[in-house]
Design an enzyme around this catalytic site. Structure first.
Site, PDB file in Angstrom:
ATOM      1  CG  HIS A 214      -5.414  -2.137  -2.193  1.00 37.22           C
ATOM      2  ND1 HIS A 214      -4.288  -2.723  -1.250  1.00 37.22           N
ATOM      3  CD2 HIS A 214      -5.022  -0.641  -1.998  1.00 37.22           C
ATOM      4  CE1 HIS A 214      -3.642  -1.727  -0.566  1.00 37.22           C
ATOM      5  NE2 HIS A 214      -4.064  -0.522  -0.973  1.00 37.22           N
ATOM      6  CD  GLU A 215      -6.342   1.827  -4.679  1.00 34.58           C
ATOM      7  OE1 GLU A 215      -6.686   2.608  -4.031  1.00 34.58           O
ATOM      8  OE2 GLU A 215      -5.036   1.293  -4.636  1.00 34.58           O
TER       9      GLU A 215
ATOM     10  CG  HIS B  12      -7.546   2.740   0.509  1.00 32.27           C
ATOM     11  ND1 HIS B  12      -7.142   2.778   1.588  1.00 32.27           N
ATOM     12  CD2 HIS B  12      -6.438   2.295  -0.398  1.00 32.27           C
ATOM     13  CE1 HIS B  12      -5.664   2.297   1.529  1.00 32.27           C
ATOM     14  NE2 HIS B  12      -5.139   2.133   0.281  1.00 32.27           N
TER      15      HIS B  12
ATOM     16  CB  CYS C 265      -0.919  -0.198   1.252  1.00 27.30           C
ATOM     17  SG  CYS C 265      -2.080   1.527   1.306  1.00 27.30           S
TER      18      CYS C 265
END
Length: 196
Positions: A157-158, A161, A115
Site C-alpha cells: 500500500h505504501e 503511494h 487509507c
C-alpha cells in the site's frame, strides 16, 4: 507504552520522534496521483519530515504513511505494523522497490483495506500475502523489509503511494462506490485539518 504491548522490531533503529502531526492530504489532490520524486538528500530536512510523518501516522492511528499523504512530493514512507504473527515491525523506506512472489509462491489475501487519505472507509482488496521492499533508510543506508499478514499489505500500500497509486485504483467500480459511500457518511468525523 503499557507492558502488555509487544516491543516493536526496529531492525534499522527506532522511528524518529519529536515530530508534529500535519493535516492529511486526501485522494484527489494531485500529489497523491503522480509518482513521487526520489530522495537524493539524506539530511536534516529529511529527518524532520520523517519525524512529522511518524507523528501524523500515530495521531491518525495508522500503521503506515507516505510523504504524499502530508502533501510532500518525495518517495518515502514510514510504518509501524504487525505481521501475521503479531510482531510489530517499524521502519522508514526511501525510494522503495517492491518484490512480490510469483508463480506457485503467489497467494492472494483478500482482506479489508483502508487509507488515511480516504478516512473511515474500508473495502476488500486482494493483494499477495507476502511482500519485500528494498530501499534506503533515513541515513541513506540500504534497508530491506519483508513480511506477511497486515505487514505485507502495508508494504504494498505504501509503496503504491510513492508511485502515485491509491488502493482505490486497484478495486472494482462497484467496490469504489461502496468505499465512497462509507467515506461520505463519516466525512464530518474527519475535518480538513485531521489529525493535526
Amino acid at each position: 507504552m503499557s507492558t502488555s504491548e509487544p516491543t516493536p522490531f526496529s531492525p534499522y533503529g527506532p522511528l524518529p520522534s519529536g515530530g508534529t502531526a500535519r493535516p492529511m492530504t486526501r485522494w484527489g489532490t494531485p500529489v497523491m496521483h503522480a509518482p513521487q520524486q526520489k530522495v537524493t538528500s539524506f539530511d536534516a530536512d529529511l529527518a524532520s519530515l520523517v519525524a512529522d510523518m511518524v507523528a501524523t501516522m500515530y495521531a491518525a492511528d495508522g500503521v503506515g504513511l507516505a510523504a504524499c499523504q502530508i502533501g510532500v512530493d518525495l518517495a518515502v514512507f514510514v510504518f509501524d505494523c504487525p505481521d501475521a504473527e503479531g510482531l510489530r515491525v517499524q521502519g522508514v523506506v526511501c525510494n522503495p522497490v517492491l518484490t512480490l512472489p510469483e508463480g506457485k509462491d503467489r497467494h492472494l489475501d483478500a482482506d479489508d483495506e483502508g487509507c488515511l487519505s480516504f478516512p473511515g472507509a474500508f473495502v476488500e482488496c486482494a493483494r499477495p500475502d507476502y511482500a519485500t521492499v528494498h530501499g534506503f533508510g533515513i541515513d541513506g543506508q540500504p534497508v530491506t523489509f519483508s513480511g506477511d499478514g497486515l505487514l505485507a499489505r502495508c508494504l504494498q500500500h505504501e509503496t503504491d503511494h510513492t508511485l502515485g497509486t491509491v488502493f482505490g485504483d486497484r478495486i472494482s467500480a462497484k467496490a469504489r462506490k461502496k468505499l465512497q459511500k462509507q467515506h461520505d457518511k463519516l466525512a464530518d468525523e474527519y475535518p480538513a485539518d485531521w489529525p493535526a
